[in-house]
Scaffold this active site. Structure first.
Site, PDB file in Angstrom:
ATOM      1  N   HIS A  65      -6.819   7.185   3.908  1.00  0.00           N
ATOM      2  CA  HIS A  65      -6.009   6.448   2.937  1.00  0.00           C
ATOM      3  C   HIS A  65      -6.882   5.375   2.267  1.00  0.00           C
ATOM      4  CE1 HIS A  65      -2.985   3.777   1.256  1.00  0.00           C
ATOM      5  NE2 HIS A  65      -2.185   4.823   1.258  1.00  0.00           N
ATOM      6  N   GLU A 107      -4.097  10.119  -4.627  1.00  0.00           N
ATOM      7  CA  GLU A 107      -3.525   8.793  -4.825  1.00  0.00           C
ATOM      8  C   GLU A 107      -4.501   7.923  -5.612  1.00  0.00           C
ATOM      9  OE1 GLU A 107      -0.391   8.082  -1.505  1.00  0.00           O
ATOM     10  OE2 GLU A 107      -2.294   7.282  -0.848  1.00  0.00           O
ATOM     11  N   SER A 123       3.251   4.677  -6.183  1.00  0.00           N
ATOM     12  CA  SER A 123       4.457   4.213  -6.870  1.00  0.00           C
ATOM     13  C   SER A 123       5.456   5.336  -7.176  1.00  0.00           C
ATOM     14  CB  SER A 123       4.086   3.443  -8.142  1.00  0.00           C
ATOM     15  OG  SER A 123       3.307   2.300  -7.825  1.00  0.00           O
ATOM     16  N   GLU A 136      -6.389   2.383   1.620  1.00  0.00           N
ATOM     17  CA  GLU A 136      -6.392   1.080   2.293  1.00  0.00           C
ATOM     18  C   GLU A 136      -7.369   1.087   3.464  1.00  0.00           C
ATOM     19  OE1 GLU A 136      -2.146   0.871   2.787  1.00  0.00           O
ATOM     20  OE2 GLU A 136      -1.957   0.629   0.613  1.00  0.00           O
ATOM     21  N   LYS A 152       3.045   2.609   6.452  1.00  0.00           N
ATOM     22  CA  LYS A 152       2.015   1.557   6.522  1.00  0.00           C
ATOM     23  C   LYS A 152       2.302   0.638   7.717  1.00  0.00           C
ATOM     24  CE  LYS A 152       1.255   2.161   1.656  1.00  0.00           C
ATOM     25  NZ  LYS A 152       0.630   1.665   0.435  1.00  0.00           N
ATOM     26  N   ASN A 181       4.761   7.251   4.112  1.00  0.00           N
ATOM     27  CA  ASN A 181       3.720   6.447   4.753  1.00  0.00           C
ATOM     28  C   ASN A 181       4.291   5.054   4.939  1.00  0.00           C
ATOM     29  OD1 ASN A 181       1.497   4.963   5.464  1.00  0.00           O
ATOM     30  ND2 ASN A 181       0.439   5.170   3.491  1.00  0.00           N
ATOM     31  N   GLY A 205       1.274   0.940  -4.753  1.00  0.00           N
ATOM     32  CA  GLY A 205       1.934  -0.341  -4.527  1.00  0.00           C
ATOM     33  C   GLY A 205       1.962  -1.246  -5.747  1.00  0.00           C
TER      34      GLY A 205
HETATM   35  P1  PGA Z   1       3.283   3.352  -2.758  1.00  0.00           P
HETATM   36  O1  PGA Z   1       2.140   3.780  -1.673  1.00  0.00           O
HETATM   37  O2  PGA Z   1       4.257   4.491  -2.833  1.00  0.00           O
HETATM   38  O3  PGA Z   1       3.882   2.117  -2.163  1.00  0.00           O
HETATM   39  O4  PGA Z   1       2.586   3.117  -4.051  1.00  0.00           O
HETATM   40  C1  PGA Z   1       1.670   5.097  -1.602  1.00  0.00           C
HETATM   41  C2  PGA Z   1       0.654   5.197  -0.505  1.00  0.00           C
HETATM   42  O5  PGA Z   1      -0.112   4.233  -0.296  1.00  0.00           O
HETATM   43  O6  PGA Z   1       0.561   6.224   0.200  1.00  0.00           O
END
Ligand code: PGA
Length: 255
Positions: free
Chosen positions: A94, A169, A216, A96, A11, A9, A175
């Site tokens: 997601h 997740e 992460s 976010e 982003k 992803n 993140g």
């Molecule tokens: P990350 O994000 O691996 O940077 O923690 C995962 C995601 O948001 O899909």
């Protein structure tokens, strides 16, 4: 029996020029890894260039969102019809998007239906926030996200190629560098997510649907997650922007 699946992803990172560069670094390394389905999900603006660069490879392409109408007066939105020309997958719900763009289980449901009806495989994200985790309501939250986000879907008869992927997740792990424990994540997938999937689609389908872990994931911890019996791969954010790291994570998913 479930083929491992690893998606990146990206982003809101990578201009077209940067995407071309990253893909040129990814393709040779990813192409040589068999036994894992690998997918990258760049921003919309990169999809056309990415589709051309990935042609003839076994690397799949996905978007990060869509709107549910096929066309119409919806300024700024991107339809499933448009995506279906460019890619095979789409991330939906997601955290976010839930957090910053008002996405709800109801809009997730409409988007998942729209994706499926245009032949796109949705990668549906679920997971509890830190507050919910600390209040011990993970089971309620994740079960509701699955039941309401996936209500009324028809997945067809092909149990081997289920056109639906789930990503668990935990929001507190995204993140932050603070991944969930592998066995903790596996327990959520086995006890909550597959149970909810069985309620909706039956036991066989619940065992056939791939469920990923996200939050992460790095080359150092990926294998621990992939060794869990109910975790079938990863949705990778930050580490998917570095070719060597993403390739190492995909390599760790080889059965
Ligand atoms: P990350 O994000 O691996 O940077 O923690 C995962 C995601 O948001 O899909």
């Amino acid at each position: 029996m479930r083929t491992p699946f690893v998606a990146g992803n990206w982003k809101m990172y990578k201009t077209v020029a940067e995407a071309r560069h990253l893909i040129s670094e990814l393709v040779p390394g990813l192409q040589s890894i068999a036994g894992v389905q690998k997918v990258i999900c760049p921003p919309f603006t990169d999809l056309l260039a990415a589709a051309a660069l990935l042609e003839g490879t076994d690397i799949g392409l996905g978007a990060q969102n869509l709107f549910w109408e096929p066309s119409g007066a919806y300024t700024g939105e991107i339809s499933p019809l448009m995506l279906a020309e460019l890619c095979q997958y789409v991330i939906i719900g997601h955290s976010e998007r839930r957090q910053y763009f008002g996405e709800t289980d109801e809009t997730v449901n409409r988007k998942v239906q729209a994706a499926l009806s245009h032949g796109l495989t949705p990668i549906v994200c679920v997971g509890e926030t830190l507050e919910e985790y600390e209040a011990n309501v993970t089971a309620d939250v994740v079960s509701r996200q699955i039941h309401e986000g996936l209500a009324g879907l028809s997945l067809g008869e092909d149990q081997v190629n289920m056109p639906l992927i789930i990503a668990y997740e935990p929001v507190w792990a995204i993140g932050t560098g603070r991944a969930a424990t592998a066995d903790g994540a596996n327990a959520v997938v086995a006890d909550i997510i597959r149970t909810a999937l069985a309620d909706l689609f039956g036991d066989e389908a619940a065992q056939a649907i791939r469920v990923l872990y996200g939050g992460s994931v790095k080359p150092e911890n990926a294998r621990e997650f992939f060794q869990q019996p109910d975790i079938d791969g990863a949705l990778v954010g930050g580490a998917s922007l570095k070719a060597d790291q993403f390739i190492a994570i995909v390599q760790a998913a080889v059965p």
